[in-house]
Design a protein around this motif. Structure first.
Motif, PDB file in Angstrom:
ATOM      1  N   GLY A 108      -5.794  -2.899   9.441  1.00 41.15           N
ATOM      2  CA  GLY A 108      -4.793  -2.730  10.492  1.00 41.15           C
ATOM      3  C   GLY A 108      -3.745  -3.822  10.538  1.00 41.15           C
ATOM      4  O   GLY A 108      -2.875  -3.798  11.410  1.00 41.15           O
ATOM      5  N   GLU A 109      -3.806  -4.756   9.630  1.00 42.04           N
ATOM      6  CA  GLU A 109      -2.861  -5.882   9.632  1.00 42.04           C
ATOM      7  C   GLU A 109      -1.584  -5.522   8.871  1.00 42.04           C
ATOM      8  O   GLU A 109      -1.584  -4.642   8.016  1.00 42.04           O
ATOM      9  CB  GLU A 109      -3.511  -7.117   8.989  1.00 42.04           C
ATOM     10  CG  GLU A 109      -4.738  -7.619   9.719  1.00 42.04           C
ATOM     11  CD  GLU A 109      -4.456  -8.092  11.134  1.00 42.04           C
ATOM     12  OE1 GLU A 109      -3.335  -8.561  11.418  1.00 42.04           O
ATOM     13  OE2 GLU A 109      -5.378  -7.994  11.970  1.00 42.04           O
ATOM     14  N   ASP A 110      -0.519  -6.221   9.166  1.00 40.08           N
ATOM     15  CA  ASP A 110       0.765  -6.023   8.491  1.00 40.08           C
ATOM     16  C   ASP A 110       0.747  -6.780   7.159  1.00 40.08           C
ATOM     17  O   ASP A 110       1.362  -7.831   7.021  1.00 40.08           O
ATOM     18  CB  ASP A 110       1.913  -6.506   9.387  1.00 40.08           C
ATOM     19  CG  ASP A 110       3.281  -6.310   8.741  1.00 40.08           C
ATOM     20  OD1 ASP A 110       3.403  -5.445   7.836  1.00 40.08           O
ATOM     21  OD2 ASP A 110       4.219  -7.030   9.132  1.00 40.08           O
ATOM     22  N   LEU A 111      -0.012  -6.231   6.215  1.00 46.05           N
ATOM     23  CA  LEU A 111      -0.144  -6.844   4.894  1.00 46.05           C
ATOM     24  C   LEU A 111       0.273  -5.837   3.827  1.00 46.05           C
ATOM     25  O   LEU A 111       0.027  -4.639   3.966  1.00 46.05           O
ATOM     26  CB  LEU A 111      -1.577  -7.302   4.651  1.00 46.05           C
ATOM     27  CG  LEU A 111      -2.063  -8.440   5.548  1.00 46.05           C
ATOM     28  CD1 LEU A 111      -3.545  -8.688   5.350  1.00 46.05           C
ATOM     29  CD2 LEU A 111      -1.252  -9.710   5.282  1.00 46.05           C
ATOM     30  N   HIS A 112       0.851  -6.340   2.767  1.00 49.87           N
ATOM     31  CA  HIS A 112       1.358  -5.496   1.689  1.00 49.87           C
ATOM     32  C   HIS A 112       0.604  -5.677   0.373  1.00 49.87           C
ATOM     33  O   HIS A 112       0.387  -4.719  -0.355  1.00 49.87           O
ATOM     34  CB  HIS A 112       2.847  -5.792   1.479  1.00 49.87           C
ATOM     35  CG  HIS A 112       3.524  -4.896   0.509  1.00 49.87           C
ATOM     36  ND1 HIS A 112       3.640  -3.539   0.688  1.00 49.87           N
ATOM     37  CD2 HIS A 112       4.116  -5.173  -0.679  1.00 49.87           C
ATOM     38  CE1 HIS A 112       4.290  -3.015  -0.334  1.00 49.87           C
ATOM     39  NE2 HIS A 112       4.591  -3.969  -1.186  1.00 49.87           N
ATOM     40  N   THR A 168       3.326 -11.262   4.291  1.00 53.49           N
ATOM     41  CA  THR A 168       2.607  -9.995   4.145  1.00 53.49           C
ATOM     42  C   THR A 168       1.737  -9.969   2.886  1.00 53.49           C
ATOM     43  O   THR A 168       1.235  -8.904   2.497  1.00 53.49           O
ATOM     44  CB  THR A 168       3.576  -8.793   4.135  1.00 53.49           C
ATOM     45  OG1 THR A 168       4.489  -8.950   3.047  1.00 53.49           O
ATOM     46  CG2 THR A 168       4.314  -8.685   5.463  1.00 53.49           C
ATOM     47  N   SER A 169       1.550 -11.122   2.277  1.00 55.01           N
ATOM     48  CA  SER A 169       0.663 -11.259   1.114  1.00 55.01           C
ATOM     49  C   SER A 169      -0.453 -12.235   1.457  1.00 55.01           C
ATOM     50  O   SER A 169      -0.231 -13.212   2.168  1.00 55.01           O
ATOM     51  CB  SER A 169       1.435 -11.802  -0.099  1.00 55.01           C
ATOM     52  OG  SER A 169       2.437 -10.904  -0.502  1.00 55.01           O
ATOM     53  N   PRO A 199      -4.435 -11.776   9.882  1.00 55.54           N
ATOM     54  CA  PRO A 199      -4.502 -11.531   8.439  1.00 55.54           C
ATOM     55  C   PRO A 199      -5.401 -12.498   7.666  1.00 55.54           C
ATOM     56  O   PRO A 199      -5.731 -12.225   6.517  1.00 55.54           O
ATOM     57  CB  PRO A 199      -3.042 -11.693   8.001  1.00 55.54           C
ATOM     58  CG  PRO A 199      -2.459 -12.645   9.001  1.00 55.54           C
ATOM     59  CD  PRO A 199      -3.154 -12.338  10.299  1.00 55.54           C
TER      60      PRO A 199
END
Length: 172
Positions: free
Chosen positions: A120-124, A89-90, A58
């Motif tokens: 594709g990353e687990d980011l919000h 996730t930020s 990320p």
């Protein structure tokens, strides 16, 4: 594509870029309130920053270069928003363009590349803090879907005065 960008390449930042990236950042440290760092860095002092942005994950570093000369024209990063685990996730994003390379769409190329890499990353959420005034940065962030959240008034002191920072948010 904006005019003047055909000769620009964007790629991940690498250790060989450290000297040029440090020089670019130091311009903003010395000459502008855009960063709240107040003392220039040596490349060795900036090495941990560079190494904290690997080619995957990320936290990325994307570098724009002139296709012919390989001169660094700017860079964009995603970095941890805050250190506590629930913030994982930020990210906080930023763009720096070389002073003589503004107005060529380089910031847009960098953000396009950065957000494609992060897809594709687990980011919000992505956040960006913009020292005020900085209309060019506000326009760039708006083009990429950032919306204003609010302004921290007189949150930083540099060059003998206080500066506001407007905060922006983008869903990822």
């Amino acid at each position: 594509m904006p005019s003047g960008t055909a000769e620009v390449q964007v790629r991940p930042g690498v250790e060989d870029d450290l000297k040029a990236l440090t020089a670019l950042y130091n311009h903003y440290v010395r000459e502008t309130p855009i960063t709240f760092d107040t003392e220039p860095f040596t490349p060795e002092e900036r090495r941990p920053w560079l190494l904290s942005h690997p080619e995957d994950g990320p936290y990325r570093l994307r570098v724009a270069t002139d296709a012919d000369s390989q001169e660094i024209l700017g860079y964009a990063t995603s970095s941890p928003y805050r250190a506590k685990p629930a913030y994982a996730t930020s990210v906080e994003t930023t763009v720096y363009v070389a002073p003589d390379a503004g107005g060529r769409g380089i910031g847009s190329l960098l953000y396009t590349s950065l957000f494609e890499a992060l897809a594709g990353e687990d980011l919000h959420r992505a956040y960006a803090g913009i020292a005020q005034p900085n209309e060019a940065s506000a326009r760039l962030h708006a083009r990429f879907g950032f919306r204003p959240l609010g302004t921290f008034r007189e949150v930083g002191r540099k060059f003998g005065r206080y500066w506001d920072v407007a905060w922006y948010e983008k869903p990822l």
